[in-house]
Design an enzyme around this catalytic site. Structure first.
Site, PDB file in Angstrom:
ATOM      1  N   CYS A 139      63.058  47.016  75.845  1.00 29.10           N
ATOM      2  CA  CYS A 139      62.526  48.362  76.087  1.00 29.10           C
ATOM      3  C   CYS A 139      61.452  48.296  77.170  1.00 29.10           C
ATOM      4  O   CYS A 139      60.289  48.635  76.960  1.00 29.10           O
ATOM      5  CB  CYS A 139      61.957  48.924  74.783  1.00 29.10           C
ATOM      6  SG  CYS A 139      61.651  50.701  74.838  1.00 29.10           S
ATOM      7  N   CYS A 164      69.326  49.791  76.543  1.00 27.80           N
ATOM      8  CA  CYS A 164      69.551  50.415  75.238  1.00 27.80           C
ATOM      9  C   CYS A 164      70.778  49.839  74.535  1.00 27.80           C
ATOM     10  O   CYS A 164      70.834  49.817  73.296  1.00 27.80           O
ATOM     11  CB  CYS A 164      69.695  51.917  75.393  1.00 27.80           C
ATOM     12  SG  CYS A 164      68.193  52.724  76.028  1.00 27.80           S
ATOM     13  N   CYS A 174      66.465  55.573  67.978  1.00 23.85           N
ATOM     14  CA  CYS A 174      65.461  55.843  69.002  1.00 23.85           C
ATOM     15  C   CYS A 174      65.398  57.334  69.336  1.00 23.85           C
ATOM     16  O   CYS A 174      66.365  57.917  69.838  1.00 23.85           O
ATOM     17  CB  CYS A 174      65.778  55.042  70.263  1.00 23.85           C
ATOM     18  SG  CYS A 174      64.655  55.382  71.641  1.00 23.85           S
ATOM     19  N   GLU A 179      46.298  34.946  74.896  1.00 26.23           N
ATOM     20  CA  GLU A 179      45.996  36.377  74.895  1.00 26.23           C
ATOM     21  C   GLU A 179      45.077  36.760  76.045  1.00 26.23           C
ATOM     22  O   GLU A 179      45.230  37.816  76.656  1.00 26.23           O
ATOM     23  CB  GLU A 179      45.391  36.790  73.556  1.00 26.23           C
ATOM     24  CG  GLU A 179      46.376  36.783  72.402  1.00 26.23           C
ATOM     25  CD  GLU A 179      47.544  37.728  72.625  1.00 26.23           C
ATOM     26  OE1 GLU A 179      47.382  38.733  73.339  1.00 26.23           O
ATOM     27  OE2 GLU A 179      48.635  37.455  72.093  1.00 26.23           O
ATOM     28  N   CYS A 222      69.638  47.082  72.373  1.00 26.91           N
ATOM     29  CA  CYS A 222      68.470  47.350  71.530  1.00 26.91           C
ATOM     30  C   CYS A 222      68.873  47.447  70.060  1.00 26.91           C
ATOM     31  O   CYS A 222      69.807  48.188  69.721  1.00 26.91           O
ATOM     32  CB  CYS A 222      67.794  48.643  71.973  1.00 26.91           C
ATOM     33  SG  CYS A 222      66.365  49.079  70.946  1.00 26.91           S
TER      34      CYS A 222
END
Length: 333
Positions: free
Chosen positions: A234, A241, A250, A78, A244
């Site tokens: 995305c 798309c 969406c 992280e 997706c």
């Protein structure tokens, strides 16, 4: 016990294509942001199911997602992944964990060694913050990354995002994890905007909490899944798309993908900036066995005022330690 997210796909696997959206992409009359958000929250379970199922098949096989990574491996990832792509992080992450498999191993070293090992990941103050967090973990928690969100927040260099990410990804807890990728997915899928605001807003945090599954295990899975969707599908540019899993829901796509109308998107420049000069100065110090004379640093940048400003900034940030007689080194304490 550390919670992990195993999966079969690797980073080079070809993602499976979900059912494509309807053939007609003609925009529907736009709904208000409030009504779109309310509808998405009401249908949150369907979003969870679709995105998590996609993640199970398409998630990248990354080392910090493997059981052996543990909470320390998640925390290191992280810190490294902030503003840095996965491809650049992977080799440094592997070397870091091989050298410092536990927080106490890093805490026992001089902070300058963390800066040296950070290499060219950029934003090297993250290395000092990670070193400081390792020291605090060793001193306060017996060398084990704490489980509680409040304890994570108390560590040096850890803010709300990192605390939530470690608690979620390492310990399977229920927290809203809002990074750039997740914010972009929520902006498009729920509020119908191409991009989220430049800085995280209270409205985004409220939405993330509203979308969070009640079950902790599902919530942790949702956090990882929505983040991966933003990273792979995305994306900021050239979104896919047709692949997706939530394209048919969406709000941005259904509205005809209206162009961004908010504040201008901030671009990052590097060439000729103080950041570039700082990077060159640090590169000399990282490669040196001992202290470096001023003349060696002067050779990396022709413009003396900018060079001096960059060096002063490194000293002020604790990344460089000045010694007598005009020599410098990485910090030793």
């Amino acid at each position: 016990m550390t919670a992990t997210f195993p999966h079969s796909a690797t980073s080079t696997a070809s993602p499976a294509s979900p059912t494509p959206p309807p053939a007609s992409d003609s925009p529907v009359p736009p709904a208000s942001p409030t009504s779109r958000t309310s509808a998405a929250v009401t249908d949150a379970a369907a979003l969870h199911t679709s995105v998590i199922a996609w993640f199970e098949t398409n998630a990248r096989d990354l080392p910090w997602r493997r059981p052996e990574a543990g909470a320390w491996g998640v925390m290191v990832s992280e810190f490294m992944l902030q503003q840095t792509p996965v491809s650049r992080v992977l080799p440094v992450y592997e070397q870091w964990l091989a050298r410092w498999p536990r927080p106490a191993d890093l805490a026992a070293e001089a902070p300058g060694e963390a800066v040296r090992a950070w290499g060219r990941l950029g934003y090297p103050r993250r290395a000092l913050r990670l070193h400081g967090a390792a020291q605090a973990i060793t001193e306060r928690y017996g060398g084990d990354v704490p489980r509680e969100h409040a304890q994570l927040l108390s560590l040096p260099g850890i803010g709300e995002y990192t605390a939530a990410a470690v608690a979620s990804f390492a310990y399977g807890q229920r927290h809203a994890v809002l990074d750039t990728n997740v914010r972009r997915v929520f902006a498009r899928a729920v509020t119908g905007a191409q991009y989220p605001p430049n800085a995280t807003t209270a409205a985004e945090r409220k939405l993330a909490r509203a979308l969070l599954p009640e079950d902790a295990e599902t919530a942790a899975r949702w956090a990882a899944s929505s983040m991966e969707l933003g990273a792979l599908i995305c994306t900021a540019k050239n979104e896919e798309c047709t692949r997706c899993p939530i394209a048919t829901r969406c709000a941005w796509r259904l509205s005809g993908k209206p162009a961004h109308e908010g504040a201008p998107r901030r671009g990052q420049t590097y060439a000729g900036t103080d950041r570039q000069v700082r990077g060159r100065l640090l590169a000399v110090l990282r490669d040196a066995v001992g202290p470096v004379p001023q003349t060696a640093l002067d050779a990396v940048w022709d413009e003396p005022v900018q060079r001096a400003r960059a060096l002063d900034g490194l000293v002020a940030d604790g990344l460089v330690e000045p010694l007598e007689n005009g020599v410098y080194r990485l910090p030793q304490s």
